[in-house]
Design a protein around this motif. Structure first.
Motif, PDB file in Angstrom:
ATOM      1  N   ILE A 196       0.477  -4.465  -7.519  1.00 48.92           N
ATOM      2  CA  ILE A 196       0.298  -4.450  -6.063  1.00 48.92           C
ATOM      3  C   ILE A 196      -0.280  -5.785  -5.594  1.00 48.92           C
ATOM      4  O   ILE A 196      -1.336  -6.220  -6.063  1.00 48.92           O
ATOM      5  CB  ILE A 196      -0.657  -3.307  -5.636  1.00 48.92           C
ATOM      6  CG1 ILE A 196      -0.218  -1.972  -6.246  1.00 48.92           C
ATOM      7  CG2 ILE A 196      -0.743  -3.238  -4.113  1.00 48.92           C
ATOM      8  CD1 ILE A 196       1.155  -1.512  -5.827  1.00 48.92           C
ATOM      9  N   ASP A 197       0.401  -6.431  -4.643  1.00 47.40           N
ATOM     10  CA  ASP A 197      -0.085  -7.696  -4.096  1.00 47.40           C
ATOM     11  C   ASP A 197      -0.953  -7.506  -2.860  1.00 47.40           C
ATOM     12  O   ASP A 197      -1.815  -8.341  -2.566  1.00 47.40           O
ATOM     13  CB  ASP A 197       1.098  -8.595  -3.730  1.00 47.40           C
ATOM     14  CG  ASP A 197       1.895  -9.005  -4.958  1.00 47.40           C
ATOM     15  OD1 ASP A 197       1.299  -9.563  -5.891  1.00 47.40           O
ATOM     16  OD2 ASP A 197       3.118  -8.751  -4.976  1.00 47.40           O
ATOM     17  N   ALA A 198      -0.728  -6.441  -2.103  1.00 53.67           N
ATOM     18  CA  ALA A 198      -1.524  -6.158  -0.907  1.00 53.67           C
ATOM     19  C   ALA A 198      -1.292  -4.715  -0.495  1.00 53.67           C
ATOM     20  O   ALA A 198      -0.265  -4.104  -0.816  1.00 53.67           O
ATOM     21  CB  ALA A 198      -1.153  -7.097   0.245  1.00 53.67           C
ATOM     22  N   VAL A 199      -2.271  -4.173   0.223  1.00 52.98           N
ATOM     23  CA  VAL A 199      -2.171  -2.832   0.797  1.00 52.98           C
ATOM     24  C   VAL A 199      -2.072  -2.982   2.305  1.00 52.98           C
ATOM     25  O   VAL A 199      -2.829  -3.752   2.913  1.00 52.98           O
ATOM     26  CB  VAL A 199      -3.404  -1.967   0.441  1.00 52.98           C
ATOM     27  CG1 VAL A 199      -3.285  -0.578   1.055  1.00 52.98           C
ATOM     28  CG2 VAL A 199      -3.571  -1.868  -1.067  1.00 52.98           C
ATOM     29  N   VAL A 200      -1.137  -2.251   2.915  1.00 53.42           N
ATOM     30  CA  VAL A 200      -0.998  -2.252   4.370  1.00 53.42           C
ATOM     31  C   VAL A 200      -0.951  -0.803   4.834  1.00 53.42           C
ATOM     32  O   VAL A 200      -0.087  -0.034   4.409  1.00 53.42           O
ATOM     33  CB  VAL A 200       0.279  -2.978   4.844  1.00 53.42           C
ATOM     34  CG1 VAL A 200       0.273  -3.102   6.365  1.00 53.42           C
ATOM     35  CG2 VAL A 200       0.400  -4.349   4.199  1.00 53.42           C
ATOM     36  N   VAL A 201      -1.889  -0.430   5.697  1.00 57.92           N
ATOM     37  CA  VAL A 201      -1.952   0.939   6.219  1.00 57.92           C
ATOM     38  C   VAL A 201      -1.984   0.905   7.743  1.00 57.92           C
ATOM     39  O   VAL A 201      -2.218  -0.140   8.350  1.00 57.92           O
ATOM     40  CB  VAL A 201      -3.189   1.690   5.685  1.00 57.92           C
ATOM     41  CG1 VAL A 201      -3.186   1.751   4.162  1.00 57.92           C
ATOM     42  CG2 VAL A 201      -4.483   1.049   6.196  1.00 57.92           C
ATOM     43  N   GLY A 202      -1.762   2.044   8.354  1.00 56.91           N
ATOM     44  CA  GLY A 202      -1.867   2.168   9.801  1.00 56.91           C
ATOM     45  C   GLY A 202      -3.248   2.641  10.205  1.00 56.91           C
ATOM     46  O   GLY A 202      -4.206   2.573   9.423  1.00 56.91           O
ATOM     47  N   ALA A 203      -3.370   3.129  11.428  1.00 52.68           N
ATOM     48  CA  ALA A 203      -4.652   3.609  11.937  1.00 52.68           C
ATOM     49  C   ALA A 203      -4.423   4.601  13.060  1.00 52.68           C
ATOM     50  O   ALA A 203      -3.455   4.488  13.813  1.00 52.68           O
ATOM     51  CB  ALA A 203      -5.510   2.447  12.438  1.00 52.68           C
ATOM     52  N   ASP A 204      -5.329   5.573  13.145  1.00 59.29           N
ATOM     53  CA  ASP A 204      -5.294   6.527  14.253  1.00 59.29           C
ATOM     54  C   ASP A 204      -6.363   6.222  15.297  1.00 59.29           C
ATOM     55  O   ASP A 204      -6.209   6.570  16.461  1.00 59.29           O
ATOM     56  CB  ASP A 204      -5.470   7.950  13.716  1.00 59.29           C
ATOM     57  CG  ASP A 204      -4.217   8.436  13.016  1.00 59.29           C
ATOM     58  OD1 ASP A 204      -3.427   9.133  13.664  1.00 59.29           O
ATOM     59  OD2 ASP A 204      -4.022   8.113  11.835  1.00 59.29           O
ATOM     60  N   ARG A 205      -7.437   5.581  14.873  1.00 60.83           N
ATOM     61  CA  ARG A 205      -8.444   5.098  15.816  1.00 60.83           C
ATOM     62  C   ARG A 205      -9.285   4.032  15.123  1.00 60.83           C
ATOM     63  O   ARG A 205      -9.668   4.199  13.961  1.00 60.83           O
ATOM     64  CB  ARG A 205      -9.338   6.232  16.317  1.00 60.83           C
ATOM     65  CG  ARG A 205     -10.284   5.791  17.437  1.00 60.83           C
ATOM     66  CD  ARG A 205     -11.182   6.923  17.955  1.00 60.83           C
ATOM     67  NE  ARG A 205     -10.440   8.010  18.547  1.00 60.83           N
ATOM     68  CZ  ARG A 205     -10.901   8.785  19.534  1.00 60.83           C
ATOM     69  NH1 ARG A 205     -12.097   8.540  20.046  1.00 60.83           N
ATOM     70  NH2 ARG A 205     -10.175   9.785  19.996  1.00 60.83           N
ATOM     71  N   ILE A 206      -9.553   2.948  15.826  1.00 59.90           N
ATOM     72  CA  ILE A 206     -10.372   1.864  15.302  1.00 59.90           C
ATOM     73  C   ILE A 206     -11.560   1.680  16.223  1.00 59.90           C
ATOM     74  O   ILE A 206     -11.390   1.518  17.436  1.00 59.90           O
ATOM     75  CB  ILE A 206      -9.570   0.552  15.207  1.00 59.90           C
ATOM     76  CG1 ILE A 206      -8.335   0.736  14.319  1.00 59.90           C
ATOM     77  CG2 ILE A 206     -10.443  -0.580  14.667  1.00 59.90           C
ATOM     78  CD1 ILE A 206      -7.396  -0.468  14.317  1.00 59.90           C
ATOM     79  N   ALA A 207     -12.769   1.708  15.683  1.00 60.73           N
ATOM     80  CA  ALA A 207     -13.970   1.487  16.478  1.00 60.73           C
ATOM     81  C   ALA A 207     -14.128  -0.002  16.786  1.00 60.73           C
ATOM     82  O   ALA A 207     -13.466  -0.859  16.178  1.00 60.73           O
ATOM     83  CB  ALA A 207     -15.199   2.012  15.741  1.00 60.73           C
ATOM     84  N   ALA A 208     -15.016  -0.319  17.710  1.00 57.68           N
ATOM     85  CA  ALA A 208     -15.192  -1.703  18.159  1.00 57.68           C
ATOM     86  C   ALA A 208     -15.603  -2.633  17.027  1.00 57.68           C
ATOM     87  O   ALA A 208     -15.297  -3.830  17.051  1.00 57.68           O
ATOM     88  CB  ALA A 208     -16.223  -1.757  19.286  1.00 57.68           C
ATOM     89  N   ASN A 209     -16.293  -2.108  16.009  1.00 60.44           N
ATOM     90  CA  ASN A 209     -16.735  -2.946  14.902  1.00 60.44           C
ATOM     91  C   ASN A 209     -15.695  -3.070  13.795  1.00 60.44           C
ATOM     92  O   ASN A 209     -15.922  -3.739  12.791  1.00 60.44           O
ATOM     93  CB  ASN A 209     -18.045  -2.412  14.313  1.00 60.44           C
ATOM     94  CG  ASN A 209     -17.852  -1.125  13.532  1.00 60.44           C
ATOM     95  OD1 ASN A 209     -16.888  -0.385  13.768  1.00 60.44           O
ATOM     96  ND2 ASN A 209     -18.766  -0.831  12.623  1.00 60.44           N
TER      97      ASN A 209
END
Length: 351
Positions: free
Chosen positions: A237-250
């Motif tokens: 594995i060279d990199a991991v790429v995932v999505g998101a359902d919510r990202i906080a400000a930090n």
């Protein structure tokens, strides 16, 4: 006006007077559509994951708001807006973690409250707003894919990327976020292979991500969730790429359960860990991920696969649908306006 490519998957389509949804519960064995013409049916489709993935949920909710508006029979503006809030509340209760749901509902309510004219005209503008949200999401995902190309590791050979759950065309209006980066890498001839975590308990990686890759001819290998560390140790594995359902400000990121452990494993093996998501997924009202509500789903998702029960009677179950990955484990967050370290997200707050 959305121009649909014939060789791309679109999970949410407006057709004449109704919405067509790919029934994602039936993939990969059946590729069928569900017709939605009422707001309560849209709410049920979101809740039961006929449509799923934060951006796709947002698009579906936008159309759901219009369908609800269409059902309101009154010429009185104030009465219309009051009853529209009831539709909004019904849709808000379907999936509490995905912030795109709340964002899209808010956009539709803003359109309704700020449009001048008759109630019938207001409904017409709401439909145009939903179509615009739909079209813009496709463009946003393509921009995310292009931005992702700029931060993926550079190496003489083509890349092998690992992704978790499904953050592809099926999870958006089309093209995808994490899988959008994968698609862009494939089309730029920089991708050798995708490794897709199966993603227990609903198997979105095995069922949906692998299906999307097969449709486009992208080489894909499905692994069980607990194989990721082994694959990284083997240098696969060279990199991991995932999505998101919510990202906080930090930068703390809520995504499908198992993402947090995958980020820890990536950190241990010095593998870059990227989150790909539109700006609408960032909830600047939340300081950190501890405040993100985590949806819990029915235990049958754990104790049953299809019609087969895999657990004995008498055991208890805990089934959170999401976990929160701390910002310090994330190499960069890839948005339609570029990729930045998590601690630099606030530069996008005014967008």
């Amino acid at each position: 006006m959305i121009t649909l490519s014939t060789n791309q998957v679109y999970p949410v389509i407006w057709k004449e007077d109704r919405v067509l949804l790919i029934d994602q519960n039936k993939l990969p064995t059946e590729y069928t559509f569900v017709e939605i013409s009422r707001s309560d049916d849209m709410a049920q489709a979101i809740k039961t994951m006929i449509v799923r993935g934060a951006p796709a949920i947002g698009v579906a909710a936008a159309y759901g708001m219009y369908l609800g508006a269409r059902e309101i029979e009154t010429d009185n503006r104030d009465e219309f807006l009051t009853r529209l809030e009831q539709v909004a509340q019904m849709l808000r209760q379907t999936r509490p973690t995905a912030v795109n749901l709340f964002w899209a509902i808010a956009q539709m309510q803003k359109t309704a409250s700020q449009t001048i004219g008759s109630v019938d005209y207001l409904k017409q503008v709401m439909l145009e707003t939903a179509k615009k949200i739909n079209a813009e999401d496709i463009q946003t995902c393509q921009a995310i894919g292009d931005a992702g190309l700029k931060v993926l590791p550079s190496k003489p050979d083509k890349l092998c990327l690992l992704t978790h759950c499904n953050a592809g065309a099926l999870a958006t209006a089309g093209y995808g976020t994490a899988l959008g980066v994968v698609r862009s890498a494939w089309r730029a001839e920089r991708l050798a292979r995708v490794y897709a975590d199966e993603t227990r308990p609903r198997l979105q990686g095995a069922r949906l991500t692998s299906w999307e890759c097969v449709q486009e001819g992208i080489p894909v290998t499905v692994i069980t969730d607990n194989m990721a560390a082994h694959c990284m140790k083997q240098g696969l594995i060279d990199a991991v790429v995932v999505g998101a359902d919510r990202i906080a400000a930090n930068g703390d990121t809520a995504n499908k359960i198992g993402t947090y452990s995958l980020a820890i494993v990536a950190k241990a093996h010095n593998v870059p860990f990227f989150v790909a998501a539109p700006l609408s997924t960032i909830d600047f009202e939340l300081d950190n991920g501890n405040k993100i509500p985590i949806e819990e789903r029915h235990p049958s998702e754990i104790y049953q696969i299809g019609d087969t029960v895999i657990c004995p009677t008498g055991v208890e179950f805990y089934n959170p649908a999401f976990d929160v990955t701390p910002a310090e484990l994330i190499s960069a967050i890839i948005t339609e306006h570029g990729a930045v370290p998590p601690n630099q997200l606030k530069q996008f707050q005014s967008n």
